[in-house]
Design a protein around this motif. Structure first.
Motif, short mmCIF file in Angstrom:
data_model
loop_
_atom_site.label_atom_id
_atom_site.label_comp_id
_atom_site.label_asym_id
_atom_site.label_seq_id
_atom_site.Cartn_x
_atom_site.Cartn_y
_atom_site.Cartn_z
N ALA A 92 7.72 3.04 59.05
CA ALA A 92 9.15 2.41 58.81
C ALA A 92 10.08 3.45 58.58
CB ALA A 92 8.99 1.48 57.91
N THR A 93 9.54 4.65 57.87
CA THR A 93 10.42 5.55 57.26
C THR A 93 10.29 7.14 58.10
OG1 THR A 93 8.93 6.13 55.52
CG2 THR A 93 10.77 4.64 54.90
N LEU A 94 9.57 6.89 59.01
CA LEU A 94 9.10 8.27 59.85
C LEU A 94 10.47 8.78 60.12
CD1 LEU A 94 6.80 10.00 60.67
CD2 LEU A 94 6.95 8.83 63.04
N ALA A 95 10.89 10.19 59.84
CA ALA A 95 12.13 10.80 60.34
C ALA A 95 11.81 12.00 61.26
CB ALA A 95 12.80 11.15 58.98
N PRO A 96 12.77 12.45 62.01
CA PRO A 96 12.50 13.83 62.62
C PRO A 96 12.17 14.89 61.81
CG PRO A 96 14.69 12.61 63.21
CD PRO A 96 14.18 11.77 61.96
N THR A 97 12.51 15.00 60.49
CA THR A 97 12.06 16.02 59.50
C THR A 97 10.58 15.92 59.61
OG1 THR A 97 12.83 14.76 57.86
CG2 THR A 97 14.32 16.22 58.63
N ARG A 103 5.27 19.82 63.32
CA ARG A 103 5.24 20.74 64.45
C ARG A 103 5.26 22.53 63.75
NH1 ARG A 103 10.96 21.55 65.92
NH2 ARG A 103 11.00 22.62 64.22
N ASP A 104 6.05 22.77 62.93
CA ASP A 104 5.84 23.83 62.35
C ASP A 104 4.51 24.33 61.88
OD1 ASP A 104 8.32 24.24 63.07
OD2 ASP A 104 9.37 23.74 61.09
N LEU A 105 3.97 23.26 61.07
CA LEU A 105 2.58 23.53 60.42
C LEU A 105 1.71 23.85 61.70
CD1 LEU A 105 1.01 23.40 57.85
CD2 LEU A 105 0.58 21.09 58.07
N ARG A 106 1.60 22.91 62.71
CA ARG A 106 0.66 23.15 63.62
C ARG A 106 0.78 24.52 64.44
NH1 ARG A 106 -3.64 21.77 64.04
NH2 ARG A 106 -3.74 21.20 66.53
N LEU A 107 2.03 25.10 64.46
CA LEU A 107 2.45 26.44 65.49
C LEU A 107 1.81 27.44 64.53
CD1 LEU A 107 6.05 25.58 66.41
CD2 LEU A 107 4.07 26.09 67.95
N LYS A 108 1.43 27.55 63.24
CA LYS A 108 0.71 28.38 62.49
C LYS A 108 -0.65 28.82 62.73
CE LYS A 108 4.06 28.06 58.47
NZ LYS A 108 3.88 27.57 57.01
N SER A 109 -1.38 27.54 63.46
CA SER A 109 -2.71 27.58 63.79
C SER A 109 -3.13 27.34 65.32
CB SER A 109 -3.58 26.55 63.14
OG SER A 109 -2.99 25.23 63.09
N VAL A 110 -2.16 26.98 66.21
CA VAL A 110 -2.59 26.85 67.53
C VAL A 110 -1.37 27.36 68.41
CG1 VAL A 110 -3.88 24.86 67.27
CG2 VAL A 110 -1.72 24.47 67.35
N THR A 111 -1.52 27.47 69.36
CA THR A 111 -0.55 27.90 70.49
C THR A 111 0.75 26.82 70.79
OG1 THR A 111 -1.73 27.09 72.45
CG2 THR A 111 -2.17 29.19 71.63
N PRO A 112 2.11 27.44 71.20
CA PRO A 112 2.78 26.36 71.74
C PRO A 112 2.49 25.54 72.54
CG PRO A 112 3.89 28.83 71.42
CD PRO A 112 2.30 28.82 71.31
N MET A 119 2.65 17.18 70.89
CA MET A 119 4.17 16.21 70.68
C MET A 119 4.06 15.26 71.92
SD MET A 119 6.69 19.33 69.84
CE MET A 119 7.96 18.16 69.39
N ASN A 120 3.70 15.45 73.12
CA ASN A 120 3.78 14.57 74.46
C ASN A 120 2.93 13.42 73.75
OD1 ASN A 120 5.27 15.99 75.97
ND2 ASN A 120 3.81 16.86 76.92
N LYS A 142 12.66 12.16 69.73
CA LYS A 142 13.74 12.45 70.50
C LYS A 142 14.91 13.37 70.18
CE LYS A 142 16.86 8.51 69.44
NZ LYS A 142 17.38 7.33 69.85
N ASP A 143 14.70 13.50 68.62
CA ASP A 143 15.53 14.35 68.41
C ASP A 143 14.85 15.62 67.36
OD1 ASP A 143 17.90 12.73 68.40
OD2 ASP A 143 17.43 11.60 66.71
N VAL A 144 13.71 15.99 67.89
CA VAL A 144 12.91 17.07 67.64
C VAL A 144 12.97 18.13 68.72
CG1 VAL A 144 10.83 17.98 66.49
CG2 VAL A 144 11.52 15.67 66.00
N ARG A 145 13.20 19.52 68.27
CA ARG A 145 13.01 20.46 69.20
C ARG A 145 11.78 20.95 69.82
NH1 ARG A 145 12.29 25.72 68.28
NH2 ARG A 145 12.83 25.29 66.01
N LYS A 146 11.54 20.97 70.83
CA LYS A 146 9.93 21.42 71.35
C LYS A 146 9.75 22.80 71.31
CE LYS A 146 9.22 17.63 74.58
NZ LYS A 146 9.07 17.11 76.01
N PRO A 147 8.78 23.29 71.00
CA PRO A 147 8.70 24.86 71.14
C PRO A 147 8.76 25.12 72.56
CG PRO A 147 6.39 23.71 70.60
CD PRO A 147 7.34 22.64 70.65
#
Length: 323
Positions: A92-97, A103-112, A119-120, A142-147
């Protein structure tokens, strides 16, 4: 407005909100009434159910992933996501942030590329939760930038590399299916002729092989749809040397095929060659014989734009065809 009806010792409650009708059976009328008030609020959008992302991952895994061509990957990925910090977030409170932090945490350990696939999947989970389950009002993804997507891998496979790999897999004296190593080589050669994926080849059964009519039937593919694949003369020759008394045509388990291919690749000095490169090479070759619609049907592609790379004929060559 809710309606209540007593049936024996049970109470049945029914609610109808904006074209959606639901019902439930309870031990007491008080329980039925409490459920009705709660459900009416949820269906009208006044109150969302108390669910978190872990609940969504679990339900999507059990109800939506089932039967898909990529079911194994989806279930594994959803189970992994359920252990990440984002799983504890209330829907109910899930936000783009929240998504951006994940996303940023995952990019530290796996490829884009891996993050894009995840993300899909995450987008699908949230969208089903919104549209079908009423667990969230909008999709924050929909408001989150993809790598940035990495360039697609389109490695060509030369005839010399095919010969070296065939030799390393025990096919230096021609087509033979006596050993698992040789059948791995046959699977690779078959992929070069048909553009079939490794999983499609390893899972192929004899009841779906039609040598007389020169085609195979794939009842379950990556995109969830069945397709028929035409066989070249070479593909028919490959299938003809395989024994018919096995459960699957190539009689290979995926881990065995993968291990034997990697060992042969190293022995042949082709460390950067992947089994999947055979599919791209086959598409290149088929594009010289089939038009884009025919090619899309053979290889199971829905997006024709992704195939245009294989049709990079020069303007000069096109002019010669026009006469």
């Amino acid at each position: 407005m809710a309606t209540f009806q007593k049936r024996g010792k049970k109470w049945r409650a029914q609610v109808y909100v904006e074209g959606v009708r639901e019902s439930g059976t309870f031990d007491t009328k008080a329980q039925a009434a409490a459920w009705a008030v709660e459900r009416e609020a949820q269906l009208s959008g006044k109150k969302l159910p108390d669910k978190n992302m872990a609940d969504a991952f679990e339900r999507y895994r059990d109800e939506v992933s089932k039967g898909k061509g990529g079911e194994k990957w989806e279930r594994t990925r959803l189970d992994a996501m359920a252990k990440m910090p984002i799983a504890k977030r209330p829907m109910a409170t899930l936000a783009p942030t929240d998504i951006a932090d994940w996303r940023d945490l995952r990019l530290k350990s796996v490829t884009p590329a891996t993050v894009l696939r995840e993300m899909n999947l995450l987008r699908s989970v949230i969208e089903v939760s919104r549209r079908d389950w009423g667990w969230i009002k909008s999709n924050p993804l929909k408001d989150v930038r993809k790598p940035k997507a990495p360039p697609s891998r389109k490695r060509r496979v030369s005839d010399d590399e095919i010969d070296r790999l065939s030799t390393a897999l025990g096919l230096h004296d021609g087509l033979s299916a006596a050993t698992a190593k040789q059948r791995t080589g046959l699977a690779f050669l078959f992929a070069l002729e048909t553009a079939c994926r490794a999983g499609e080849i390893v899972g192929l059964t004899w009841k779906h092989v039609h040598l007389k009519d020169c085609y195979i039937h794939l009842p379950k593919t990556k995109n969830g749809e069945a397709r028929d694949v035409p066989l070249s003369t070479r593909a028919v020759e490959i299938l003809s040397v395989l024994p018919r008394d096995t459960a699957t045509v190539f009689d290979l388990h995926p881990p065995t095929r993968d291990s034997l291919f990697r060992k042969a690749r190293q022995a042949a000095g082709l460390g950067d060659l992947h089994f999947h490169d055979s599919r791209a090479e086959a598409i290149w070759r088929l594009s010289k014989k089939l038009d884009v619609l025919e090619l899309a049907r053979v290889i199971g592609h829905k997006d024709l734009k992704s195939l245009l790379l294989y049709y990079n004929t020069s303007a000069s060559d096109l002019a010669k065809r026009l006469g």
